[in-house]
Scaffold this motif. Structure first.
Motif, PDB file in Angstrom:
ATOM      1  N   VAL A  54       0.846  -1.200   0.000  1.00  0.00           N
ATOM      2  CA  VAL A  54       0.000   0.000   0.000  1.00  0.00           C
ATOM      3  C   VAL A  54       0.883   1.253   0.000  1.00  0.00           C
ATOM      4  CG1 VAL A  54      -1.677   1.339   1.335  1.00  0.00           C
ATOM      5  CG2 VAL A  54      -1.982  -1.134   1.091  1.00  0.00           C
ATOM      6  N   SER A  55       1.945   1.248   0.797  1.00  0.00           N
ATOM      7  CA  SER A  55       2.809   2.434   0.835  1.00  0.00           C
ATOM      8  C   SER A  55       3.457   2.655  -0.532  1.00  0.00           C
ATOM      9  CB  SER A  55       3.888   2.297   1.925  1.00  0.00           C
ATOM     10  OG  SER A  55       4.903   1.401   1.540  1.00  0.00           O
ATOM     11  N   GLU A  56       3.878   1.574  -1.182  1.00  0.00           N
ATOM     12  CA  GLU A  56       4.505   1.725  -2.497  1.00  0.00           C
ATOM     13  C   GLU A  56       3.515   2.276  -3.513  1.00  0.00           C
ATOM     14  OE1 GLU A  56       7.525   1.634  -3.365  1.00  0.00           O
ATOM     15  OE2 GLU A  56       8.347   0.907  -1.499  1.00  0.00           O
ATOM     16  N   ALA A  57       2.275   1.786  -3.463  1.00  0.00           N
ATOM     17  CA  ALA A  57       1.260   2.283  -4.401  1.00  0.00           C
ATOM     18  C   ALA A  57       1.000   3.768  -4.159  1.00  0.00           C
ATOM     19  CB  ALA A  57      -0.028   1.485  -4.247  1.00  0.00           C
ATOM     20  N   THR A  62       3.231  10.639  -5.415  1.00  0.00           N
ATOM     21  CA  THR A  62       2.754  11.400  -4.256  1.00  0.00           C
ATOM     22  C   THR A  62       3.901  11.637  -3.284  1.00  0.00           C
ATOM     23  OG1 THR A  62       0.624  10.299  -4.515  1.00  0.00           O
ATOM     24  CG2 THR A  62       0.979  11.444  -2.458  1.00  0.00           C
ATOM     25  N   ARG A  63       3.913  12.805  -2.659  1.00  0.00           N
ATOM     26  CA  ARG A  63       4.998  13.160  -1.753  1.00  0.00           C
ATOM     27  C   ARG A  63       4.953  12.329  -0.476  1.00  0.00           C
ATOM     28  NH1 ARG A  63       3.190  17.591  -0.062  1.00  0.00           N
ATOM     29  NH2 ARG A  63       4.970  18.160   1.201  1.00  0.00           N
ATOM     30  N   VAL A  64       6.147  12.084   0.077  1.00  0.00           N
ATOM     31  CA  VAL A  64       6.258  11.277   1.302  1.00  0.00           C
ATOM     32  C   VAL A  64       5.399  11.866   2.421  1.00  0.00           C
ATOM     33  CG1 VAL A  64       7.853  10.691   3.160  1.00  0.00           C
ATOM     34  CG2 VAL A  64       8.512  10.276   0.795  1.00  0.00           C
ATOM     35  N   GLU A  65       5.431  13.186   2.581  1.00  0.00           N
ATOM     36  CA  GLU A  65       4.690  13.815   3.683  1.00  0.00           C
ATOM     37  C   GLU A  65       3.189  13.553   3.555  1.00  0.00           C
ATOM     38  OE1 GLU A  65       6.005  15.060   6.425  1.00  0.00           O
ATOM     39  OE2 GLU A  65       7.865  14.361   5.510  1.00  0.00           O
ATOM     40  N   THR A  66       2.685  13.557   2.335  1.00  0.00           N
ATOM     41  CA  THR A  66       1.258  13.292   2.117  1.00  0.00           C
ATOM     42  C   THR A  66       0.952  11.839   2.442  1.00  0.00           C
ATOM     43  OG1 THR A  66       1.355  14.897   0.336  1.00  0.00           O
ATOM     44  CG2 THR A  66      -0.606  13.510   0.422  1.00  0.00           C
ATOM     45  N   VAL A  67       1.820  10.925   1.986  1.00  0.00           N
ATOM     46  CA  VAL A  67       1.581   9.498   2.234  1.00  0.00           C
ATOM     47  C   VAL A  67       1.610   9.196   3.729  1.00  0.00           C
ATOM     48  CG1 VAL A  67       2.428   7.166   1.784  1.00  0.00           C
ATOM     49  CG2 VAL A  67       2.441   8.867  -0.041  1.00  0.00           C
ATOM     50  N   SER A  97      -9.205   9.480  -1.970  1.00  0.00           N
ATOM     51  CA  SER A  97      -9.527  10.806  -2.493  1.00  0.00           C
ATOM     52  C   SER A  97      -8.541  11.842  -1.957  1.00  0.00           C
ATOM     53  CB  SER A  97     -10.952  11.174  -2.087  1.00  0.00           C
ATOM     54  OG  SER A  97     -11.253  12.460  -2.551  1.00  0.00           O
ATOM     55  N   GLY A  98      -7.932  12.566  -2.870  1.00  0.00           N
ATOM     56  CA  GLY A  98      -6.922  13.551  -2.483  1.00  0.00           C
ATOM     57  C   GLY A  98      -5.530  13.103  -2.887  1.00  0.00           C
ATOM     58  N   LEU A  99      -5.348  11.788  -3.087  1.00  0.00           N
ATOM     59  CA  LEU A  99      -4.038  11.289  -3.539  1.00  0.00           C
ATOM     60  C   LEU A  99      -3.922  11.370  -5.065  1.00  0.00           C
ATOM     61  CD1 LEU A  99      -3.513   8.106  -1.331  1.00  0.00           C
ATOM     62  CD2 LEU A  99      -2.110  10.153  -1.313  1.00  0.00           C
ATOM     63  N   TYR A 101      -4.739  10.217  -9.176  1.00  0.00           N
ATOM     64  CA  TYR A 101      -4.434   9.003  -9.949  1.00  0.00           C
ATOM     65  C   TYR A 101      -5.241   7.798  -9.407  1.00  0.00           C
ATOM     66  CZ  TYR A 101      -0.573  11.763 -11.740  1.00  0.00           C
ATOM     67  OH  TYR A 101       0.166  12.749 -12.320  1.00  0.00           O
ATOM     68  N   TYR A 102      -6.552   7.935  -9.515  1.00  0.00           N
ATOM     69  CA  TYR A 102      -7.443   6.951  -8.896  1.00  0.00           C
ATOM     70  C   TYR A 102      -7.317   5.567  -9.496  1.00  0.00           C
ATOM     71  CZ  TYR A 102      -9.189  10.842  -6.428  1.00  0.00           C
ATOM     72  OH  TYR A 102      -9.255  11.928  -5.608  1.00  0.00           O
ATOM     73  N   ARG A 103      -6.732   5.493 -10.662  1.00  0.00           N
ATOM     74  CA  ARG A 103      -6.514   4.176 -11.256  1.00  0.00           C
ATOM     75  C   ARG A 103      -5.681   3.292 -10.310  1.00  0.00           C
ATOM     76  NH1 ARG A 103      -4.920   2.758 -17.094  1.00  0.00           N
ATOM     77  NH2 ARG A 103      -5.234   4.953 -17.497  1.00  0.00           N
ATOM     78  N   ARG A 104      -4.768   3.951  -9.562  1.00  0.00           N
ATOM     79  CA  ARG A 104      -3.949   3.191  -8.602  1.00  0.00           C
ATOM     80  C   ARG A 104      -4.817   2.534  -7.542  1.00  0.00           C
ATOM     81  NH1 ARG A 104       0.163   7.293  -6.127  1.00  0.00           N
ATOM     82  NH2 ARG A 104      -1.656   8.625  -6.304  1.00  0.00           N
ATOM     83  N   ALA A 105      -5.832   3.258  -7.073  1.00  0.00           N
ATOM     84  CA  ALA A 105      -6.704   2.698  -6.032  1.00  0.00           C
ATOM     85  C   ALA A 105      -7.507   1.534  -6.590  1.00  0.00           C
ATOM     86  CB  ALA A 105      -7.633   3.780  -5.501  1.00  0.00           C
ATOM     87  N   ARG A 106      -7.990   1.683  -7.810  1.00  0.00           N
ATOM     88  CA  ARG A 106      -8.775   0.592  -8.407  1.00  0.00           C
ATOM     89  C   ARG A 106      -7.889  -0.635  -8.645  1.00  0.00           C
ATOM     90  NH1 ARG A 106     -11.460   4.893 -11.252  1.00  0.00           N
ATOM     91  NH2 ARG A 106     -13.601   4.970 -10.530  1.00  0.00           N
TER      92      ARG A 106
END
Ligand code: SF4
Length: 377
Positions: A54-57, A62-67, A97-99, A101-106
């Motif tokens: 999950v962290s890699e995805a 996305t920036r480290v601070e956001t993750v 939502s907010g990250l 590139y929603y394709r990654r979530a799917r």
């Protein structure tokens, strides 16, 4: 007129394996440096392959601070691959939502379903099986199996590519096939020859960490670098020029009108069609003034006859991949009941939806007293 050199296709870039003395020194210096300099990141404190995956995805784009904010929240909601597999897609998109590139979530959920049904809910240890998961590419597969299981699998991301390109003076274009192949060859060379106490998890993370902290794109700190003595680019004095940037792709200007239709403290939101860009996500009714094709030029059939724009509220800018969006956000009213494919939501309910990035920005600006539910930036 372009020069002959510009017309030539990108040539092959070759990785020439270093001699044993150099390779040993690179291994030793880099891992010693990593032990002393690595950042204490939350996903480095776990060996759970699902959590690492999950962290890699999330870390892609996305920036480290956001993750750091999203990762624990996502794991709390979906603590295992099986929990993610069984969740409603809407809930997954909302957590994402907010990250962007929603394709990654799917993809993450699609792969979780395969993990749940074919791998007893455990991310596979075998590199080939990991690569067979939907949406899991060579980088992610290599990262998860090496970091979680210490499998000697190579990985190359932007940081590793830059480190190898500079270290071995491989002059190619960033993220291009030729340079990529050379860097994967370098990654395989090293990870397959680790010795002593150097584990693949440490080695791969050390490479990425060096690229993130020292061998940075525009200002590499060669004077502090543990590989300075072996580095070809440093010796040649051309580190900053390696790798060469990709030719810039012109961005497309997009102009939108976004309609805020309010009734009894609730907004009318519409759901984007499944299958397309940001498919299934919610937005304020939107039309495109330009013709990029990113948004429809007319409101959907349920709204087109009944929405009447009134006055301007705010102006926003937003970026999606190569599109620069300027949005004129207007209040509007419904001239009659209607709204097929749309529904009414209060700000708190909207905050729980999978909103597009643009819709979230509009909601943040308009939510009464800046509802903290929207404050995720
Ligand atoms: S010496 Fe400089 S260019 Fe070479 S790997 Fe280190 S930071 Fe990068």
């Amino acid at each position: 007129m372009s020069s002959k050199k510009e017309q030539e296709p990108e040539g092959e870039v070759r990785f020439a394996p270093p001699g044993e003395v150099t390779a040993r020194s690179v291994r030793r210096e880099l891992t010693l440096w990593y032990a002393a300099a690595k950042r204490d990141l939350p996903w480095r404190r776990t060996s759970d392959p699902y959590a690492i995956w999950v962290s890699e995805a999330m870390l892609q784009q996305t920036r480290v601070e956001t993750v750091k904010e999203y990762w624990p929240r996502f794991l709390e909601r979906f603590p295992t691959a099986t929990a993610l597999a069984e969740a409603e897609e809407e809930a997954v998109l909302e957590a994402w939502s907010g990250l962007g590139y929603y394709r990654r979530a799917r993809s993450l959920q699609a792969a979780a379903r395969v993990i749940a049904s074919e791998h007893q809910g455990v991310f596979p240890r075998d590199l080939g099986a990991a690569l067979d998961l939907p949406g899991v590419g060579p980088y992610t597969a290599g990262a998860v199996v090496s970091i979680a299981y210490d499998v000697p699998a190579p990985l190359v991301d932007g940081n590793v590519e830059r480190v190898f390109a500079r270290l071995f003076g491989m002059e190619g274009v960033r993220a291009s096939g030729p340079l990529g192949r050379a860097c994967w060859a370098a990654a395989s060379f090293f990870v397959e020859r680790l010795e002593g106490a150097v584990r693949p998890s440490v080695w791969n993370q050390a490479l990425m960490e060096l690229g993130a902290l020292v061998c940075t794109p525009r200002a590499p700190r060669c004077d502090e670098c543990p590989l300075a003595e072996e580095c070809v680019a440093k010796a040649r004095g051309n580190a900053v020029g390696i790798p060469r940037p990709k030719p810039r792709r012109a961005s497309t200007e997009v102009e939108l009108e976004v309609y805020v239709i309010e009734r009894g403290g609730r907004w009318l939101l519409e759901q984007r069609p499944e299958g397309g860009l940001m498919g299934g996500m919610w937005q304020f009714p939107t039309v495109e003034v330009t013709s990029s094709g990113l948004f429809p030029e007319e409101l959907g059939p349920g709204l087109a006859p009944v929405v009447e724009p009134e006055h301007d509220l705010i102006a926003l800018t937003h970026g999606i991949t190569h599109h620069r969006i300027r949005a004129r956000v207007r209040s509007a009213r419904m001239a009659a009941s209607g709204g097929e494919g749309a529904a009414w939501f209060g700000p708190e309910e909207a905050a729980e939806l999978a909103l597009t990035g643009m819709a979230r920005k509009v909601a943040e600006r308009l939510a009464p007293a800046r509802d903290p539910l929207f404050d995720r930036s």
